[in-house]
Motif scaffolding. Structure first.
Motif, PDB file in Angstrom:
ATOM      1  N   GLY A  43       0.764   5.185   0.211  1.00 16.52           N
ATOM      2  CA  GLY A  43      -0.108   6.317   0.540  1.00 16.52           C
ATOM      3  C   GLY A  43       0.446   6.969   1.787  1.00 16.52           C
ATOM      4  N   ILE A  44      -0.077   8.124   2.151  1.00 19.80           N
ATOM      5  CA  ILE A  44       0.419   8.810   3.353  1.00 19.80           C
ATOM      6  C   ILE A  44      -0.751   9.466   4.073  1.00 19.80           C
TER       7      ILE A  44
ATOM      8  N   GLU B  17       4.649  12.784  -1.883  1.00 17.36           N
ATOM      9  CA  GLU B  17       5.240  11.556  -1.323  1.00 17.36           C
ATOM     10  C   GLU B  17       4.717  10.323  -2.053  1.00 17.36           C
ATOM     11  N   THR B  18       3.402  10.276  -2.230  1.00 17.57           N
ATOM     12  CA  THR B  18       2.774   9.079  -2.781  1.00 17.57           C
ATOM     13  C   THR B  18       3.127   8.913  -4.250  1.00 17.57           C
TER      14      THR B  18
ATOM     15  N   PHE C  55       3.397  -1.342   3.998  1.00 16.22           N
ATOM     16  CA  PHE C  55       2.881   0.017   3.832  1.00 16.22           C
ATOM     17  C   PHE C  55       4.043   0.979   3.641  1.00 16.22           C
TER      18      PHE C  55
ATOM     19  N   ASP D 252      12.227   4.181   3.054  1.00 21.00           N
ATOM     20  CA  ASP D 252      10.979   3.452   3.298  1.00 21.00           C
ATOM     21  C   ASP D 252      10.723   2.445   2.174  1.00 21.00           C
TER      22      ASP D 252
ATOM     23  N   ASN E 247       0.860  -1.185   0.000  1.00 22.34           N
ATOM     24  CA  ASN E 247       0.000   0.000   0.000  1.00 22.34           C
ATOM     25  C   ASN E 247       0.897   1.235   0.000  1.00 22.34           C
TER      26      ASN E 247
ATOM     27  N   SER F 222      -4.443   7.595  -2.865  1.00 20.96           N
ATOM     28  CA  SER F 222      -4.330   9.039  -2.650  1.00 20.96           C
ATOM     29  C   SER F 222      -5.644   9.683  -3.048  1.00 20.96           C
TER      30      SER F 222
ATOM     31  N   SER G  78      -4.305   8.048   3.928  1.00 20.57           N
ATOM     32  CA  SER G  78      -4.216   6.980   2.928  1.00 20.57           C
ATOM     33  C   SER G  78      -3.219   5.904   3.348  1.00 20.57           C
ATOM     34  N   ASP G  79      -2.713   6.039   4.560  1.00 21.56           N
ATOM     35  CA  ASP G  79      -1.759   5.052   5.107  1.00 21.56           C
ATOM     36  C   ASP G  79      -2.152   4.645   6.523  1.00 21.56           C
TER      37      ASP G  79
ATOM     38  N   SER H 296       4.977   4.892   3.067  1.00 23.12           N
ATOM     39  CA  SER H 296       4.363   6.217   3.153  1.00 23.12           C
ATOM     40  C   SER H 296       5.385   7.333   2.980  1.00 23.12           C
ATOM     41  N   ASN H 297       6.549   7.181   3.597  1.00 16.32           N
ATOM     42  CA  ASN H 297       7.484   8.294   3.696  1.00 16.32           C
ATOM     43  C   ASN H 297       8.207   8.523   2.371  1.00 16.32           C
TER      44      ASN H 297
END
Ligand code: F6P
Length: 543
Positions: free
Chosen positions: A152-153, A213-214, A179, A187, A150, A206, A156-157, A181-182
């Motif tokens: 997302g941030i 980020e995403t 997951f 990450d 996944n 998103s 969304s995370d 995110s960063n």
């Protein structure tokens, strides 16, 4: 200027009352009122909530409910569920509660048949999840999918990862999730280093599909996948799906709209777990468990929507937060789940509570005269007991804490769960009642050490006890906190559904990025601190 909450007679009555409560101690409140531990409790769906160990009396609760009525909490609850545009600064309805309405419910808002749309998406998600779980959906080289990543941030995370971890017992298709995110490249690098691309499906989540980020992580993930598999762009369709409200940007990114799951602008990011944003959770635990989670959410929604204020648990807990924040000068609030599965719950709540309640103007744009959102933090027990509880027990700060636990364990190993839960119960009692000088002296403790062993007590806690951590109780728990946040926002007359505060940093990061990478030294027209930091960074990067 319209009347602010601090100018109301109800607010002033609470201020006067707080003087009295400051003089009282939970020991005396319990000693003088044998029924307190049964009376100051509530039931919301399957959750039993004991708020008797809070620094309140029946009078406090009455005064808080008077304030809630003065701020028209009940009217505002009705307006949210009805789909009024209560997110005023973005002129949007706020309808995360509609994401968990049953199929036969009816709700049309702004001309949209909301229930039909929600269930059409849920059905598409379920069909897709079953294909992946059953091995019908395969990667470009014909392998089954065994890992979901996944990307997302924020909302969304944090929701998906929290729920994925919480429902560890319900993953039943041999599919795990990770997951990312960063935008820290570490990450993605760490999460892909031992991964087989042939059996990996990326779910890019998103709401806006414009988050730096995403999109950066998703682009890098695509490069990694195509490079590792040695295949062309056509493989993207087998390894990437998107969750978004913005189809155009999804298509621009190169994801087929047939592989996109939508939601709507009336779902805030931090409230979006029960939308298509939860796709990775649905794939791993299955559509039935996912629907159980939605039913749990809905049960709590119905409680919040219909229970009178006196029995309304989320409203009561929200009012208690206001009480501590505004009348007893409290700054922070600990959330302490006694469930290892809930180890990401506090992180999830931080966005829910602090992005929602970190506001300093009212809905009409005037300065709020009261302190708003408290700082939420926490870790699961018993780990926290051996880390920061000392400060709660014997420090100088008052830190109200929520203790969340379950009677029936997910893993019953000998008597470990009973030992675990005896800690859960012991902590709230120790925090409330402490240990007096007389008790310490009676143990024959050396006189010089006595002051160090006195436990002042009088530290407020709320106990939330469920029977078992299931998809349904998880949904109930999340909705409970969503509605606590709503209650606080209503009292302060702020908008808990926008987040303009995070925008400026995003804009400035985009402006600064070229200054870090360009060949020629930048003109140095930032502030002196930023100029010096840029110069040092560039030097250390050899630029
Ligand atoms: O951090 C701000 C924010 O807008 C959050 O509210 C949101 O959950 C997150 O960014 C991610 O946004 P998106 O889902 O649009 O990528």
């Amino acid at each position: 200027m319209s009347e602010t909450v601090t100018g109301t007679s109800q607010w002033q009555a609470l201020q006067a009352h707080a003087e009295k409560i400051r003089q009282s101690h939970l020991r005396d409140l319990f000693a003088g009122d044998p029924g307190r531990g049964q009376r100051l409790t509530g039931q919301a769906a399957d959750l039993y909530v004991d708020y008797s160990k809070n620094l309140v009396t029946d009078e406090t609760l009455d005064l808080l409910r008077d304030l809630a009525r003065a701020q028209d909490l009940e009217g505002r609850i009705a307006a949210m569920f009805r789909g009024d545009h209560i997110n005023t600064s973005e002129d949007r309805a706020v309808l995360h509660t509609a994401l968990r309405l049953p199929r036969d419910a009816q709700l049309t808002v702004d001309g949209q048949d909301v229930v039909a749309d929600v269930h059409a998406t849920l059905d598409r998600m379920a069909a897709f999840a079953e294909k992946v779980r059953g091995g019908e959906w395969r990667g470009a080289t014909g392998q089954r999918i065994t890992t979901i990543v996944n990307i997302g941030i924020g909302g969304s995370d944090l929701g998906p990862v929290m729920a994925y971890e919480a429902l560890g017992d319900y993953r039943d298709a041999g599919i795990t999730a990770r997951f990312v995110s960063n935008i820290d490249p570490t990450d993605l690098a760490v999460k892909t280093q031992d991964l087989d691309p042939a059996s990996t499906l990326f779910v890019v989540v998103s709401k806006t599909f414009g988050t730096q980020e995403t999109l950066t992580n998703a682009r890098e993930a695509r490069t990694w996948l195509l490079g590792k598999l040695g295949v062309d762009d056509s493989a993207v369709a087998k390894h990437f799906v998107a969750v978004s409200t913005n189809e155009k940007r999804v298509v621009d990114f190169g994801i087929d709209p047939a592989n996109m799951f939508g939601f709507w602008d009336w779902v805030g990011g931090r409230y979006s777990l029960p939308s298509a944003v939860g796709l990775s959770v649905m794939i791993t635990v299955g559509p039935d468990h996912y629907r159980d989670m939605l039913a749990g959410y809905h049960a709590m929604d119905e409680h919040f929507r219909t229970a009178p204020l006196e029995q309304n648990v989320p409203a009561t807990l929200g009012l208690l937060n206001v009480w501590y924040n505004n009348f007893l000068g409290v700054q922070t609030h600990a959330v302490l789940p006694y469930s290892q599965y809930l180890h990401r719950f506090a992180a999830y709540l931080q966005q829910l509570t602090m992005e929602s309640l970190g506001k300093s103007v009212t809905r009409s744009g005037e300065p709020v005269q009261a302190q708003t959102g408290e700082i939420f933090w926490g870790e699961p027990g018993t780990n926290g007991q051996h880390a920061f509880y000392q400060l709660i027990h014997q420090g100088t700060k008052m830190i109200p804490a929520d203790f969340i636990g379950f009677s029936v364990p997910n893993h019953d190993t000998a008597e470990m769960h009973d030992l675990f839960m005896s800690n859960f119960l012991a902590q709230t009692a120790a925090l409330a009642f402490g240990r007096t000088r007389e008790q310490v002296e009676a143990e024959g403790v050396d006189a010089a050490v006595v002051p160090h062993k006195i436990m002042p007590g009088n530290h407020p806690t709320t106990t939330i006890l469920g029977e078992k951590l299931t998809p349904s109780t998880l949904g109930q728990l999340v909705a409970l906190y969503e509605h606590i946040v709503f209650t606080e926002g209503a009292i302060w007359d702020i908008n808990p559904f926008d987040q303009w505060g995070v925008e400026l940093g995003k804009v400035m990061a985009n402006q600064l990025a070229p200054l870090l990478t360009q060949e020629a030294a930048p003109a140095g027209d930032q502030d002196s601190s930023t100029n010096a930091l840029i110069a040092r960074y560039r030097a250390q990067r050899g630029r």
